[in-house]
Design an enzyme around this catalytic site. Structure first.
Site, PDB file in Angstrom:
ATOM      1  N   TYR A 141      16.460 100.089 -49.958  1.00  0.00           N
ATOM      2  CA  TYR A 141      17.846 100.319 -48.650  1.00  0.00           C
ATOM      3  C   TYR A 141      19.024  99.318 -48.790  1.00  0.00           C
ATOM      4  CZ  TYR A 141      16.365 104.062 -45.894  1.00  0.00           C
ATOM      5  OH  TYR A 141      16.212 105.526 -45.058  1.00  0.00           O
ATOM      6  N   LYS A 192       4.447 103.786 -54.919  1.00  0.00           N
ATOM      7  CA  LYS A 192       3.851 104.340 -56.442  1.00  0.00           C
ATOM      8  C   LYS A 192       2.904 103.690 -57.606  1.00  0.00           C
ATOM      9  CE  LYS A 192       5.533 108.361 -57.490  1.00  0.00           C
ATOM     10  NZ  LYS A 192       4.019 109.191 -58.151  1.00  0.00           N
ATOM     11  N   ASP A 225       3.048 109.509 -53.159  1.00  0.00           N
ATOM     12  CA  ASP A 225       2.514 111.587 -52.908  1.00  0.00           C
ATOM     13  C   ASP A 225       1.567 111.703 -52.317  1.00  0.00           C
ATOM     14  OD1 ASP A 225       1.471 109.956 -54.949  1.00  0.00           O
ATOM     15  OD2 ASP A 225       2.835 111.931 -56.599  1.00  0.00           O
ATOM     16  N   ASP A 249      10.146 105.470 -44.720  1.00  0.00           N
ATOM     17  CA  ASP A 249      10.855 106.662 -44.331  1.00  0.00           C
ATOM     18  C   ASP A 249      11.098 107.883 -44.299  1.00  0.00           C
ATOM     19  OD1 ASP A 249      13.784 107.146 -42.885  1.00  0.00           O
ATOM     20  OD2 ASP A 249      14.853 107.899 -44.760  1.00  0.00           O
ATOM     21  N   ASP A 253       9.025 110.358 -41.083  1.00  0.00           N
ATOM     22  CA  ASP A 253       8.964 111.477 -40.586  1.00  0.00           C
ATOM     23  C   ASP A 253       8.295 112.554 -40.499  1.00  0.00           C
ATOM     24  OD1 ASP A 253      12.045 110.762 -39.884  1.00  0.00           O
ATOM     25  OD2 ASP A 253      12.083 112.410 -41.274  1.00  0.00           O
TER      26      ASP A 253
HETATM   27  C1  IPM Z   1      15.010 105.840 -39.675  1.00  0.00           C
HETATM   28  C2  IPM Z   1      16.844 106.608 -40.141  1.00  0.00           C
HETATM   29  C3  IPM Z   1      17.931 105.378 -40.535  1.00  0.00           C
HETATM   30  C4  IPM Z   1      16.994 105.383 -42.519  1.00  0.00           C
HETATM   31  C5  IPM Z   1      18.365 106.178 -40.695  1.00  0.00           C
HETATM   32  C6  IPM Z   1      19.813 106.271 -39.280  1.00  0.00           C
HETATM   33  C7  IPM Z   1      19.343 105.050 -41.896  1.00  0.00           C
HETATM   34  O1  IPM Z   1      16.655 107.471 -40.866  1.00  0.00           O
HETATM   35  O2  IPM Z   1      15.411 105.070 -38.682  1.00  0.00           O
HETATM   36  O3  IPM Z   1      14.405 106.641 -39.859  1.00  0.00           O
HETATM   37  O4  IPM Z   1      17.014 106.127 -43.088  1.00  0.00           O
HETATM   38  O5  IPM Z   1      16.059 104.139 -41.869  1.00  0.00           O
HETATM   39 MG    MG Z   2      14.024 108.511 -41.637  1.00  0.00          MG
END
Ligand code: IPM
Ligand code: MG
Length: 367
Positions: A141, A192, A225, A249, A253
């Site tokens: 990042y 990884k 993975d 990240d 999710d």
């Molecule tokens: C998160 C989001 C952010 C990230 C974006 C909005 C920059 O996806 O907080 O998970 O990638 O960190």
């Molecule tokens: Mg995210």
């Protein structure tokens, strides 16, 4: 500046709508002898529209001084074609970096009332309670060099850099082991190491910190993975997952969906304790700005309200109040109130504001 001031950055899309419900929760606490002062400012697209930047220097300074931020969400299709450096997301990334918020806690827990809303079978997720700890200020990042350049032959070439130092890995590893000690005492460290040098160093440093400082905690290493696969195969095997910025990240999710709705998940991003023992911190719902439903009053405010519960726990050291608020949310779900995103047959569909009111009622019932 009082220790109990919070900077509100509602941002874009449904951000302001869900943050409004947190304001009402803060009002509830104010009426019960816990006054919190709220300052508010612009971030993301809202700041860009006004100032041409997603985060002004003045707002950044305010965030640093106050030290505790409640964040809504940023972004929207309106801003998709902006240059990278002024995209709404840059406002959030800059806050994370400049406030030194390296530890991102993303709990994924299944409320009993929502176990059927998961995309997995009930028995796989019932009682699920895992903590994804994502490194938030390093890795790909922020790594340099980064950018897109033009090559002599006319092609373009894009570069991002994945980079971690020993110190960055050590400090996130310590947070992981400390979290685990207060939970089920197990850490899964994810990278990884089979393909990436950062993964090799990550694995070695986490193991060293473990052996030296936390030998009582169970530690396992897993490739990213495989972790993605295990999360949907047998999620209850995990307690704390610690991983880098990008894998965190993705995996958070994935873990979020196990719980039935992204609209339920809070997060806390913490810095190192300062000389006075306080950590800078930013609290935000994991869901984004959801432009498709913005302005309709139907967004789920519970992730944002639960993020405020994390603020009570981590920034104000009020664990009993955090428990109270989390229980109020669980109760509202048991009573069958649902926003559109978590609607189930036989439940009562409510708006954003009605959900906020039901949480206040449930808080009243705890007195
Ligand atoms: C998160 C989001 C952010 C990230 C974006 C909005 C920059 O996806 O907080 O998970 O990638 O960190
Ligand atoms: Mg995210």
């Amino acid at each position: 500046m009082s220790a109990r001031t919070i900077l509100f950055l509602p941002g874009d899309g449904i951000g302001p709508e869900v943050m409004e419900e947190v304001r009402r929760v803060i009002g509830w606490y104010a009426r019960r002898q816990l006054p919190l002062e709220v300052e508010e400012d612009l971030v993301g697209g809202a700041a860009y529209d006004r100032y041409g930047t997603p985060l002004t220097e003045a707002t950044l300074e305010k965030a640093k001084t106050i030290g505790t931020v409640m964040f809504g969400a940023v972004g929207g299709p309106k801003y998709d074609s902006l240059p990278f450096e002024v995209k709404p997301e840059r406002g959030l990334l800059r806050l994370r970096k400049e406030l030194g918020l390296f530890a991102n806690l993303r709990p994924a827990m299944v409320f009993p009332a929502l176990a059927d809303a998961s995309s997995l079978k009930r028995e796989l997720v019932e009682g699920l309670d895992i903590m994804i700890l994502r490194e938030l200020t390093g890795g790909v990042y922020f790594g340099e060099p980064r950018g897109i350049e033009r090559l002599p032959d006319g092609q373009e070439r894009a570069v991002d850099t994945q980079v971690y130092t020993t110190g960055e890995i050590e400090r996130i590893a310590r947070v992981a082991f400390e979290l685990a000690r207060a939970r089920k005492n197990k850490v899964t460290s994810v990278e990884k190491a089979n393909v990436m040098h950062t993964g090799v160093l990550w694995r070695r440093v986490v193991q060293t910190v473990h052996d030296r400082e936390f030998p009582d905690v169970t530690l396992e290493h897993m490739y990213a993975d495989n972790c993605a696969m295990q999360l949907v195969r047998k999620p209850k095997q995990f307690d704390v997952i610690v991983t880098d910025n990008l894998f965190g990240d993705l995996l958070s999710d994935c873990a979020a969906m196990l719980t039935g709705s992204l609209g339920m998940l809070p997060s806390a991003s913490l810095g190192a304790p300062g000389p006075d023992g306080r950590r800078k911190a930013l609290y935000e719902p994991v869901h984004g700005s959801a432009p498709d439903i913005a302005g309709q009053g139907i967004a789920n405010p519970l992730a944002c309200i639960l993020s405020f519960a994390m603020l009570l726990r981590w920034s104000l050291a009020l664990p009993a109040e955090a428990d109270r608020l989390e229980k109020a949310v669980a109760r509202v779900l048991e009573q069958g109130y649902r926003t559109a995103d978590i609607m189930q047959p036989g439940c009562t569909r409510v708006s954003t504001a009605e959900m906020g009111s039901r949480v206040l009622d449930a808080l009243d019932a705890t007195i």
